[in-house]
Design a protein around this motif. Structure first.
Motif, PDB file in Angstrom:
ATOM      1  N   LEU A  51      12.582  11.698   7.339  1.00  0.00           N
ATOM      2  CA  LEU A  51      13.939  11.998   6.884  1.00  0.00           C
ATOM      3  C   LEU A  51      14.671  10.753   6.394  1.00  0.00           C
ATOM      4  N   LEU A  52      14.461   9.620   7.084  1.00  0.00           N
ATOM      5  CA  LEU A  52      15.172   8.400   6.722  1.00  0.00           C
ATOM      6  C   LEU A  52      14.620   7.737   5.465  1.00  0.00           C
ATOM      7  N   LEU A  53      13.403   8.099   5.073  1.00  0.00           N
ATOM      8  CA  LEU A  53      12.818   7.534   3.853  1.00  0.00           C
ATOM      9  C   LEU A  53      13.275   8.269   2.600  1.00  0.00           C
ATOM     10  N   LYS A  54      13.698   9.509   2.734  1.00  0.00           N
ATOM     11  CA  LYS A  54      13.995  10.325   1.557  1.00  0.00           C
ATOM     12  C   LYS A  54      15.127   9.751   0.710  1.00  0.00           C
ATOM     13  N   THR A  55      16.224   9.350   1.347  1.00  0.00           N
ATOM     14  CA  THR A  55      17.366   8.842   0.586  1.00  0.00           C
ATOM     15  C   THR A  55      17.085   7.499  -0.080  1.00  0.00           C
TER      16      THR A  55
ATOM     17  N   CYS B  32       0.837  -1.212   0.000  1.00  0.00           N
ATOM     18  CA  CYS B  32       0.000   0.000   0.000  1.00  0.00           C
ATOM     19  C   CYS B  32       0.869   1.258   0.000  1.00  0.00           C
ATOM     20  N   LEU B  33       1.952   1.227   0.779  1.00  0.00           N
ATOM     21  CA  LEU B  33       2.861   2.379   0.818  1.00  0.00           C
ATOM     22  C   LEU B  33       3.546   2.573  -0.533  1.00  0.00           C
ATOM     23  N   TRP B  34       3.929   1.467  -1.136  1.00  0.00           N
ATOM     24  CA  TRP B  34       4.559   1.540  -2.455  1.00  0.00           C
ATOM     25  C   TRP B  34       3.596   2.165  -3.470  1.00  0.00           C
ATOM     26  N   GLY B  35       2.341   1.745  -3.413  1.00  0.00           N
ATOM     27  CA  GLY B  35       1.343   2.313  -4.319  1.00  0.00           C
ATOM     28  C   GLY B  35       1.145   3.801  -4.099  1.00  0.00           C
ATOM     29  N   CYS B  36       1.120   4.200  -2.825  1.00  0.00           N
ATOM     30  CA  CYS B  36       0.989   5.620  -2.493  1.00  0.00           C
ATOM     31  C   CYS B  36       2.157   6.417  -3.053  1.00  0.00           C
ATOM     32  N   TRP B  37       3.367   5.885  -2.897  1.00  0.00           N
ATOM     33  CA  TRP B  37       4.558   6.569  -3.405  1.00  0.00           C
ATOM     34  C   TRP B  37       4.554   6.630  -4.937  1.00  0.00           C
ATOM     35  N   ALA B  38       4.186   5.520  -5.583  1.00  0.00           N
ATOM     36  CA  ALA B  38       4.193   5.460  -7.042  1.00  0.00           C
ATOM     37  C   ALA B  38       3.265   6.506  -7.653  1.00  0.00           C
TER      38      ALA B  38
ATOM     39  N   ASN C 195      15.239   3.498  -4.853  1.00  0.00           N
ATOM     40  CA  ASN C 195      14.111   2.617  -5.177  1.00  0.00           C
ATOM     41  C   ASN C 195      13.140   2.614  -3.998  1.00  0.00           C
ATOM     42  N   ALA C 196      12.004   1.996  -4.197  1.00  0.00           N
ATOM     43  CA  ALA C 196      10.958   2.002  -3.169  1.00  0.00           C
ATOM     44  C   ALA C 196      10.934   0.719  -2.349  1.00  0.00           C
ATOM     45  N   TYR C 197      12.017  -0.063  -2.411  1.00  0.00           N
ATOM     46  CA  TYR C 197      12.050  -1.316  -1.667  1.00  0.00           C
ATOM     47  C   TYR C 197      11.919  -1.093  -0.165  1.00  0.00           C
ATOM     48  N   ALA C 198      12.460   0.006   0.333  1.00  0.00           N
ATOM     49  CA  ALA C 198      12.409   0.288   1.770  1.00  0.00           C
ATOM     50  C   ALA C 198      10.975   0.355   2.266  1.00  0.00           C
ATOM     51  N   LEU C 199      10.080   0.851   1.440  1.00  0.00           N
ATOM     52  CA  LEU C 199       8.677   0.965   1.834  1.00  0.00           C
ATOM     53  C   LEU C 199       8.052  -0.401   2.070  1.00  0.00           C
ATOM     54  N   VAL C 200       8.455  -1.368   1.285  1.00  0.00           N
ATOM     55  CA  VAL C 200       7.885  -2.710   1.414  1.00  0.00           C
ATOM     56  C   VAL C 200       8.517  -3.465   2.572  1.00  0.00           C
ATOM     57  N   LEU C 201       9.830  -3.355   2.715  1.00  0.00           N
ATOM     58  CA  LEU C 201      10.547  -4.162   3.704  1.00  0.00           C
ATOM     59  C   LEU C 201      10.457  -3.607   5.115  1.00  0.00           C
ATOM     60  N   CYS C 202      10.302  -2.303   5.237  1.00  0.00           N
ATOM     61  CA  CYS C 202      10.250  -1.668   6.550  1.00  0.00           C
ATOM     62  C   CYS C 202       9.153  -2.262   7.444  1.00  0.00           C
ATOM     63  N   PRO C 203       7.897  -2.352   6.992  1.00  0.00           N
ATOM     64  CA  PRO C 203       6.850  -2.966   7.828  1.00  0.00           C
ATOM     65  C   PRO C 203       7.062  -4.461   8.050  1.00  0.00           C
ATOM     66  N   VAL C 204       7.688  -5.129   7.084  1.00  0.00           N
ATOM     67  CA  VAL C 204       7.949  -6.570   7.225  1.00  0.00           C
ATOM     68  C   VAL C 204       8.927  -6.830   8.362  1.00  0.00           C
TER      69      VAL C 204
END
Length: 231
Positions: A109-113, A30-36, A118-127
């Motif tokens: 701040l930590l999501l910006k870099t 869902c976060l990845w979709g929001c970012w995309a 890529n948007a992998y951090a958005l998927v793996l962070c909640p996992v």
């Protein structure tokens, strides 16, 4: 599930912990979709903020409330029983407010870099956050005699932990082996927190579990920034 009509016992509820990383994957999607969508039409800074807002809405703000209660209790110079009472209080103290503000700011701040790459951090962070939560439930003891947290803490078995860990490893490996390096770092941090909460609060409860999800999400992003900054 709506088609299950029998009464669920504590073990039935605790068994759901095995799927926590998959829940994290769903949230990450869902976060990845929001970012995309948002990053295509809005400035990157605004898009990142919308991602953080989306995560807060999806979780109902429960984990932010948990981290506020946890830090309010830890900061109080009171007995263990009084600290647990603070965590049950509907009010939020100064340390709780500060913890929420810093948690949101750091996540932004930590999501910006990573998102610039890529948007992998958005998927793996909640996992990763939820996988570490399962380990905490397995390794810790309950500080309360009631509550949903007690149900998970007292009924999370080694099989539940193993299934959760395998799911987290599989998901992380699918996005890149280098992400696996961060997982043991978060597990080690979780173990230290479990021991610390045991001394400060007499164990774990629902609030500390929610706080550990938030803290491990931040740690994952922090390590990811260090690794990318050194490349």
């Amino acid at each position: 599930m709506p088609w299950r009509f029998e009464v669920l016992g504590d073990r039935d509820v605790a068994n759901s912990a095995a799927s926590f990383p998959l829940v994290g994957l769903l949230i990450g999607g869902c976060l990845w979709g929001c970012w995309a969508v948002s990053s295509r039409y809005l400035p990157a800074e605004v898009a990142v903020l919308l991602v953080v807002l989306t995560l807060t809405v999806i979780t109902g703000g429960l984990h932010l409330d948990a981290i506020a209660d946890t830090f309010d209790a830890i900061a109080a110079r009171k007995s263990v029983a009084e600290k647990l009472g603070i965590m049950k209080s509907p009010t939020v103290g100064p340390f709780g407010v500060a913890s929420i503000v810093f948690c949101i700011m750091l996540k932004y701040l930590l999501l910006k870099t990573p998102l610039a790459i890529n948007a992998y951090a958005l998927v793996l962070c909640p996992v990763v956050g939820r996988s570490c939560c399962v380990y905490a439930m397995y390794a810790g003891k309950s500080a309360m005699k009631d509550g949903l947290g007690r149900v998970f803490i007292e009924n999370t078995t080694s099989w539940i932990l193993l299934l959760s860990l395998l799911a987290a490893i599989s998901i992380a490996a699918a996005f890149g082996v280098r992400y696996l390096v961060i997982l043991p770092v978060c597990y080690a941090f979780t173990h230290l927190c479990v021991m610390s909460f045991g001394k400060l609060l007499g164990g774990l409860n629902g609030d500390t579990l929610g706080a550990l999800i938030e803290l491990n999400e931040l740690l994952f992003l922090l390590v990811l920034n260090v690794r990318q900054g050194s490349m």
